[in-house]
Write an enzyme that holds these catalytic residues in place. Structure first.
Site, short mmCIF file in Angstrom:
data_model
loop_
_atom_site.label_atom_id
_atom_site.label_comp_id
_atom_site.label_asym_id
_atom_site.label_seq_id
_atom_site.Cartn_x
_atom_site.Cartn_y
_atom_site.Cartn_z
CG ASP A 133 4.16 12.54 14.49
OD1 ASP A 133 4.19 13.47 15.29
OD2 ASP A 133 5.36 12.53 13.72
CE LYS A 168 2.42 12.36 21.55
NZ LYS A 168 2.78 11.56 20.00
CE LYS A 193 -10.03 12.18 17.48
NZ LYS A 193 -10.80 11.62 16.59
CB ALA A 226 5.91 17.85 20.91
N GLY A 227 4.92 18.04 17.82
CA GLY A 227 3.71 18.82 16.86
C GLY A 227 2.57 18.10 17.18
CG HIS A 228 0.93 17.13 20.27
ND1 HIS A 228 1.00 17.27 21.84
CD2 HIS A 228 1.87 16.69 19.93
CE1 HIS A 228 2.17 16.71 22.13
NE2 HIS A 228 2.60 15.98 21.22
CD GLN A 249 9.09 14.14 22.07
OE1 GLN A 249 9.29 14.19 23.18
NE2 GLN A 249 8.86 15.32 21.30
P1 GDP Z 1 0.63 13.87 17.87
O1 GDP Z 1 1.85 14.27 17.69
O2 GDP Z 1 0.67 12.44 18.58
O3 GDP Z 1 -0.17 14.76 18.58
O4 GDP Z 1 0.10 13.56 16.23
P2 GDP Z 1 0.13 14.55 15.14
O5 GDP Z 1 -1.05 15.66 15.62
O6 GDP Z 1 1.61 15.06 14.92
O7 GDP Z 1 -0.26 13.52 13.94
C1 GDP Z 1 -1.44 12.83 13.93
C2 GDP Z 1 -2.18 13.67 12.59
O8 GDP Z 1 -3.26 12.72 12.44
C3 GDP Z 1 -2.95 15.03 12.87
O9 GDP Z 1 -2.92 15.54 11.45
C4 GDP Z 1 -4.18 14.62 13.10
O10 GDP Z 1 -5.22 15.63 12.76
C5 GDP Z 1 -4.41 13.39 12.44
N1 GDP Z 1 -5.39 12.38 13.10
C6 GDP Z 1 -5.66 12.17 14.35
N2 GDP Z 1 -6.51 10.90 14.49
C7 GDP Z 1 -7.16 10.71 13.29
C8 GDP Z 1 -7.82 9.68 12.90
O11 GDP Z 1 -8.52 8.80 13.42
N3 GDP Z 1 -7.83 9.82 11.34
C9 GDP Z 1 -7.25 10.43 10.55
N4 GDP Z 1 -7.37 10.17 9.28
N5 GDP Z 1 -6.34 11.31 11.11
C10 GDP Z 1 -6.16 11.49 12.43
P1 IMO Z 2 5.13 14.55 18.75
O1 IMO Z 2 4.82 14.78 20.27
C1 IMO Z 2 7.47 11.98 15.96
C2 IMO Z 2 12.19 12.33 16.62
C3 IMO Z 2 12.97 13.09 15.57
C4 IMO Z 2 14.04 12.30 15.79
C5 IMO Z 2 14.07 11.67 17.16
C6 IMO Z 2 15.11 12.78 17.77
O2 IMO Z 2 4.67 15.01 17.54
O3 IMO Z 2 4.73 12.93 18.61
P2 IMO Z 2 14.75 15.24 18.85
O4 IMO Z 2 14.53 16.59 18.20
O5 IMO Z 2 13.98 14.97 19.88
O6 IMO Z 2 16.38 15.23 19.55
O7 IMO Z 2 14.71 13.99 17.75
O8 IMO Z 2 12.63 11.78 17.57
N1 IMO Z 2 11.05 13.06 17.21
C7 IMO Z 2 9.42 12.92 16.96
N2 IMO Z 2 8.98 12.08 15.96
N3 IMO Z 2 6.99 13.00 16.80
C8 IMO Z 2 7.52 13.68 17.72
O9 IMO Z 2 6.86 14.28 18.58
C9 IMO Z 2 8.83 13.52 17.69
N4 IMO Z 2 9.81 14.49 18.55
C10 IMO Z 2 10.99 13.99 18.31
O10 IMO Z 2 12.34 13.16 14.33
O11 IMO Z 2 13.96 10.94 14.89
MG MG Z 3 3.12 14.95 16.24
#
Ligand code: GDP
Ligand code: IMO
Ligand code: MG
Length: 429
Positions: free
Chosen positions: A13, A16, A18, A39-41, A223
């Site tokens: 999180d 990635k 963005k 994953a959640g992007h 991840q």
């Molecule tokens: P990922 O899994 O690595 O793609 O990250 P996620 O999307 O799960 O979580 C990152 C969160 O931070 C998302 O809600 C993005 O919109 C937000 N985000 C990314 N870059 C920035 C930043 O520079 N500043 C702020 N405030 N939010 C950001």
């Molecule tokens: P992105 O791509 C944050 C964490 C889970 C748990 C561990 C194992 O959005 O960064 P799993 O379901 O993979 O067997 O869970 O890994 N986890 C993540 N934490 N971002 C993720 O993906 C994750 N994918 C798995 O919370 O601790």
């Molecule tokens: Mg994520």
């Protein structure tokens, strides 16, 4: 370098999605190579917010998306995600999305086992996303897995289901969970086959052609290094390798094609699920980071644990992940904090370490050694050039750069695509 791989340098999180969306304007193809719908992007583009789990983030820019063989694919989840993003106006067709025919499938029994195991672990649970990721990778390594190509061979499906059910129903019964019927699973797979197969192909061949034609490929990691099955905080990790090397094996391309490895790290640290987190904050500052950073899991909605930036951990991720340059995200979230701590070492049972030890108990016992820096009063939010950043924020970035032993090539100052300061173009490195 023609190609770039984006990987997380903490516990996920980091932003990635963005960064991949921002870089995708200069790429031709975006490839997912490991993980699954754990994953959640999140991508914020104007007034639209896209939440992607399995689909490569480059689809939002109209680029070709490839789901590589290293990804574990839940066919129901994939089709549901395609339907969801179509309602947001994205075009996802077999022309814009290709799926490796040798990728492993996730079946409903995998998430059932995932959840039953977590329940059985009690307070030692890993805190998985419950999406069946671990059990699906186990089947792959155990040579039992059903793969995308099997959807075209009903007899293979039938044989493999016999073997899978022998294994999993025994386990499910032992865990006191409901078992599965073969016919219902087979009917489901045969129903899904004509919807999934049009996307399937040997993607390694397309990637090879693209490479020879000089196309730019962007590899999108899921991840992060500290969740890597080998290099992370085992057993509190995911079930795939998340380091950059996996971009090669997980898509069917040689390691020399990976190019520049861009690690993504937040300007502080977060973690979802259980496991060690030396710099975690249980106080008002931790809560403030969570609120300002909107730190809630995209997939499960769980509150993310928050803490100070851990330079030891990111340095370790730089080395094991093969990171050439870093993107520091969410700098804006730190605006207005009077002081900031950076972890520069750990105290573990009377010893001082510069890396996270491998042992589970040693990791849990690691207490951070902090260096304190002055915060900044101006705002970095939305800054798009160094000149717009407060001087103290630049010092913070520079200090991190020294400690983690990797150049910071990009700084992100907000969720929007263009809230980004580019120091060096990773495609030009
Ligand atoms: P990922 O899994 O690595 O793609 O990250 P996620 O999307 O799960 O979580 C990152 C969160 O931070 C998302 O809600 C993005 O919109 C937000 N985000 C990314 N870059 C920035 C930043 O520079 N500043 C702020 N405030 N939010 C950001
Ligand atoms: P992105 O791509 C944050 C964490 C889970 C748990 C561990 C194992 O959005 O960064 P799993 O379901 O993979 O067997 O869970 O890994 N986890 C993540 N934490 N971002 C993720 O993906 C994750 N994918 C798995 O919370 O601790
Ligand atoms: Mg994520």
């Amino acid at each position: 370098m023609a190609n770039v791989a984006v990987i997380g340098a903490q516990w996920g999180d980091e932003g990635k999605g963005k960064v991949v969306d921002w870089l995708a304007s200069r790429a031709d193809i975006v490839v997912r190579f490991q993980g699954g719908h754990n994953a959640g992007h999140t991508l914020v583009v104007g007034n639209q917010t896209y939440k992607l789990s399995l689909l490569p983030s480059g689809l939002v820019r109209g680029k070709l998306g490839i789901i590589g063989n290293g990804v574990v694919v839940d066919p129901e989840a994939l089709l549901a995600e395609i339907a969801r993003v179509r309602t947001q106006g994205l075009s996802v067709t077999p022309e814009t999305l290709r799926l490796a025919d040798n990728a492993t499938l996730i079946l409903p029994l995998h998430s059932a086992i995932d959840r039953a195991r977590e329940t059985a672990r009690g307070d030692r649970k890993i805190g998985t996303t419950g999406r069946g990721i671990g059990p699906a990778y186990e089947d792959k390594v155990g040579r039992r897995a059903i793969r995308v190509c099997d959807l075209a061979e009903p007899e293979t499906l039938s044989e493999k289901l016999d073997e899978l059910l022998l294994h999993h129903n025994t386990l499910l019964a032992g865990l006191g969970a409901e078992t599965f019927e073969k016919q219902a699973l087979l009917d489901d797979l045969l129903r899904l086959a004509p919807q999934i197969l049009p996307y399937a192909e040997p993607v390694w061949e397309r990637l090879d052609e693209a490479r020879r034609a000089g196309r730019r490929i962007l590899f999108e990691g899921a991840q992060a290094v500290m969740l890597d099955n080998d290099h992370g905080t085992y057993p509190f990790v995911t079930s795939s390798n998340t380091v950059a090397a996996t971009a090669a094996s997980g898509s069917g391309i040689g390691p020399s094609a990976i190019g520049f490895v861009l690690g993504i790290a937040k300007a502080y640290t977060t973690r979802v699920g259980s496991g060690p987190f030396p710099t975690e904050l249980h106080d008002a500052t931790g809560q403030l980071l969570g609120e300002r950073g909107r730190e809630f899991g995209t997939v499960t909605g769980r509150k993310r644990r928050c803490g100070w930036f851990d330079a030891c951990m990111v340095r370790q991720a730089v080395k094991t992940g093969g990171i050439h340059g870093l993107v520091l995200t969410k700098l804006d979230v730190l605006d207005g904090l009077p002081e900031l701590n950076i972890c520069v070492g750990y105290q573990v049972g009377g010893e001082t370490l510069r890396h996270l030890p491998a042992g589970q108990r040693a990791q849990a016992a690691a207490t951070p050694i902090y260096e304190t820096m002055q915060g900044w009063s101006g705002t970095s939010g939305g800054a798009r050039s160094w000149a717009e950043l407060p001087a103290q924020a630049i010092k913070y970035v520079r200090r991190i750069e020294e400690l983690v032993e990797a150049p910071i090539t990009v700084v992100s100052t907000g969720p929007e695509r263009d809230d980004t300061i580019m120091v060096r173009d990773p495609f030009e490195d």
